[in-house]
Design a protein around this motif. Structure first.
Motif, mmCIF file in Angstrom:
data_model
loop_
_atom_site.group_PDB
_atom_site.id
_atom_site.type_symbol
_atom_site.label_atom_id
_atom_site.label_comp_id
_atom_site.label_asym_id
_atom_site.label_seq_id
_atom_site.Cartn_x
_atom_site.Cartn_y
_atom_site.Cartn_z
ATOM 1 N N GLU A 33 -0.397 -0.159 1.357
ATOM 2 C CA GLU A 33 0.918 -0.457 0.797
ATOM 3 C C GLU A 33 1.284 0.513 -0.316
ATOM 4 N N ARG A 34 0.322 0.883 -1.148
ATOM 5 C CA ARG A 34 0.616 1.852 -2.211
ATOM 6 C C ARG A 34 0.929 3.235 -1.647
ATOM 7 N N ARG B 38 -2.200 11.261 2.158
ATOM 8 C CA ARG B 38 -1.559 10.293 1.254
ATOM 9 C C ARG B 38 -2.566 9.336 0.636
ATOM 10 N N LEU B 39 -3.538 8.891 1.421
ATOM 11 C CA LEU B 39 -4.541 7.992 0.858
ATOM 12 C C LEU B 39 -5.342 8.672 -0.242
ATOM 13 N N THR C 42 -1.863 -8.975 8.866
ATOM 14 C CA THR C 42 -1.966 -9.591 7.537
ATOM 15 C C THR C 42 -3.333 -9.369 6.907
ATOM 16 N N GLY C 43 -4.251 -8.700 7.597
ATOM 17 C CA GLY C 43 -5.632 -8.609 7.142
ATOM 18 C C GLY C 43 -5.819 -7.794 5.873
ATOM 19 N N ASP C 44 -6.941 -8.055 5.204
ATOM 20 C CA ASP C 44 -7.288 -7.339 3.969
ATOM 21 C C ASP C 44 -7.755 -5.915 4.262
ATOM 22 N N HIS D 6 -14.119 -1.887 -5.552
ATOM 23 C CA HIS D 6 -13.390 -0.675 -5.920
ATOM 24 C C HIS D 6 -13.362 0.360 -4.787
ATOM 25 N N VAL D 7 -14.113 0.150 -3.718
ATOM 26 C CA VAL D 7 -14.047 1.041 -2.558
ATOM 27 C C VAL D 7 -12.785 0.692 -1.788
ATOM 28 N N GLU D 8 -11.864 1.668 -1.678
ATOM 29 C CA GLU D 8 -10.563 1.382 -1.066
ATOM 30 C C GLU D 8 -10.429 1.941 0.340
ATOM 31 N N TRP D 9 -11.197 2.979 0.661
ATOM 32 C CA TRP D 9 -11.260 3.381 2.068
ATOM 33 C C TRP D 9 -12.607 3.991 2.358
#
Length: 299
Positions: free
Chosen positions: A172-173, A193-194, A80-82, A110-113
């Motif tokens: 999830e996206r 994909r990311l 469930t983590g962010d 805004h940093v997603e990975w």
């Protein structure tokens, strides 16, 4: 409170290294950790280790599965983590990894990975033997084969899975799964994909390392792994890079690598950027007082 971090650890008959890997996570005492170990029904000492550390884990299971990436998918389905990541049971984090990653994600929404530009190799005893420098990482360089070592690739700069973290929203996206159709290179397929949704930020800090002990599938089946990487790039419309371009980019990388974490506005840099040979790449670096965003480059 710091963001909730979900770490999944797949394992199968890695009892020789399992406790070392587990302790590299638990000994950080990160206060908001969700830690799940998915064992594939090991027949070595792994079960004893898991029973000993079980009270400190969010969840663990030991049962037959369909392989490493199936185990990781099973683990992530329970999280469930962010912030998300997986660590293989023969690899290790650095003692500061979780707090450092959490601070960066909290500071820059805004940093997603995120991944380290200083990947580490451990020897079989768990001692660091090499700290590399990947330079900046960009989706355009990735698309041209800059992040794997195929025959016509100019890249030798893997995105180190042990040092890579991402937001759940990005997961999830991007499909919320690892593609088990790639039994060896599902990590590389996930990166592809990311990249369709977000830039990868390289952090100028050491986060984790890959243990070289000679019994990894990625080592024993290296050529098959590369074949899967090539298939993934082709499927995404990216590969191949021409032989001439590969040689040119490889030569430029050898020459420019020491300066790849900064982008000085020299005429030479501007010329290479205009020619499409140099790609700006986002970097997170310590300024002396806090973490800040800057720009490096990839080729």
């Amino acid at each position: 409170m710091r963001p909730r971090l979900s770490v999944v650890m797949p394992s199968f008959n890695q009892g020789k290294f399992l406790e070392d890997a587990i302790r590299s996570v638990l000994d950080q005492s990160y206060e908001n950790l969700e830690y799940i170990v998915v064992d594939g029904g090991s027949t070595d000492e792994s079960l004893d280790i898991l029973q000993a550390y079980g009270p400190q884990l969010t969840h663990w299971v030991s049962e037959p599965d369909k392989g490493q990436y199936d185990a990781i998918n099973k683990g992530f389905a329970r999280t469930t983590g962010d912030i998300m990541a997986w660590l293989n049971s023969d690899d290790k984090y650095m003692p500061w990894t979780l707090s450092l990653v959490a601070d960066i994600f909290a500071a820059f929404p805004h940093v997603e990975w995120l991944t380290s530009v200083r990947p580490v190799l451990w020897n079989e005893q768990g001692q660091p033997t090499k700290i590399d420098c990947t330079g900046g990482i960009s989706r355009r360089s990735f698309a041209k084969g800059g992040n794997f070592s195929g025959k016509r690739s100019f890249g030798r700069r893997w995105i180190q899975q042990e040092s890579t973290f991402w937001r759940r929203s990005l997961w999830e996206r991007s499909g919320a799964r690892l593609d088990t159709n790639y039994p060896l290179a599902a990590d590389f397929e996930l990166w592809a994909r990311l990249f369709q949704h977000a830039d990868l930020y390289g952090v100028d800090a050491i986060l984790g390392g890959f243990r070289m002990h000679g019994d990894q599938r990625s080592v024993l089946q290296h050529e098959r792994y590369l074949q899967e990487c090539e298939q993934i790039l082709v499927r995404n419309g990216h590969w191949p890079c021409s032989l001439a371009e590969s040689l040119l980019r490889g030569g430029l990388w050898t020459m420019l690598r020491p300066w790849s974490l900064t982008l000085p506005p020299s005429p030479f840099d501007r010329m290479l950027t205009a020619m499409g040979l140099l790609y700006p790449a986002p970097i997170v670096a310590w300024s002396g007082n806090n973490w800040e965003l800057t720009t490096g480059f990839s080729l």
